[in-house]
Design a protein around this motif. Structure first.
Motif, PDB file in Angstrom:
ATOM      1  N   ASN A  46       0.834  -1.191   0.000  1.00 55.82           N
ATOM      2  CA  ASN A  46       0.000   0.000   0.000  1.00 55.82           C
ATOM      3  C   ASN A  46       0.875   1.249   0.000  1.00 55.82           C
ATOM      4  OD1 ASN A  46      -1.432  -2.073   2.159  1.00 55.82           O
ATOM      5  ND2 ASN A  46      -2.820  -1.262   0.608  1.00 55.82           N
ATOM      6  N   ASP A  67      -2.415   3.185  -7.345  1.00 56.32           N
ATOM      7  CA  ASP A  67      -3.025   3.165  -6.015  1.00 56.32           C
ATOM      8  C   ASP A  67      -2.042   2.792  -4.912  1.00 56.32           C
ATOM      9  OD1 ASP A  67      -5.506   3.901  -7.092  1.00 56.32           O
ATOM     10  OD2 ASP A  67      -5.965   1.815  -7.562  1.00 56.32           O
ATOM     11  N   TYR A  69       0.929   4.434  -2.491  1.00 58.21           N
ATOM     12  CA  TYR A  69       1.587   5.653  -2.035  1.00 58.21           C
ATOM     13  C   TYR A  69       3.093   5.419  -2.027  1.00 58.21           C
ATOM     14  CZ  TYR A  69      -3.007   7.076  -0.374  1.00 58.21           C
ATOM     15  OH  TYR A  69      -4.331   7.411  -0.293  1.00 58.21           O
ATOM     16  N   MET A 106      -6.165   8.296   3.085  1.00 62.53           N
ATOM     17  CA  MET A 106      -6.845   7.004   2.971  1.00 62.53           C
ATOM     18  C   MET A 106      -8.221   7.041   3.618  1.00 62.53           C
ATOM     19  SD  MET A 106      -3.830   4.343   3.894  1.00 62.53           S
ATOM     20  CE  MET A 106      -2.984   3.461   2.592  1.00 62.53           C
TER      21      MET A 106
END
Length: 108
Positions: A46, A67, A69, A106
């Motif tokens: 993520n 998608d 980071y 998020m």
């Protein structure tokens, strides 16, 4: 939360891990000095945190997974900036602040 940390200076890893844990105490953390980017699909991070002098940084900057980071960090950087919603550039001490901004994004 799956986090991939890539930094070729192993002596920094404990400090960086502590910073990450201060924001994400429950995480699936993968730490590498070097990383073969074709394996990124095996981790499906993520968040990617990479030192700007690691060769992986340029490749990731040009081919950032969708998608995901990314924080590029360096001791030579003094501030925190972003290049869009998913890319951040931070001084080492500002990694927690970048992570907090990611966490806020998020949940927005």
């Amino acid at each position: 939360m799956r986090i991939l940390l890539i930094d070729d200076k192993a002596k920094r890893h404990p400090e960086l891990i502590e910073m990450i844990e201060s924001v994400f105490p429950e995480k699936d953390l993968h730490v590498y000095e070097r990383f073969v980017l074709t394996n990124i699909g095996n981790i499906k991070p993520n968040i990617i945190i990479v030192h700007e002098n690691n060769p992986e940084a340029r490749s990731l900057e040009n081919n950032q997974p969708a998608d995901t980071y990314m924080i590029q960090f360096s001791g030579g950087l003094n501030g925190l900036s972003s290049d869009g919603e998913f890319a951040f550039y931070a001084g080492v001490k500002l990694i927690p602040q970048a992570l907090i901004e990611i966490l806020d994004h998020m949940h927005s």
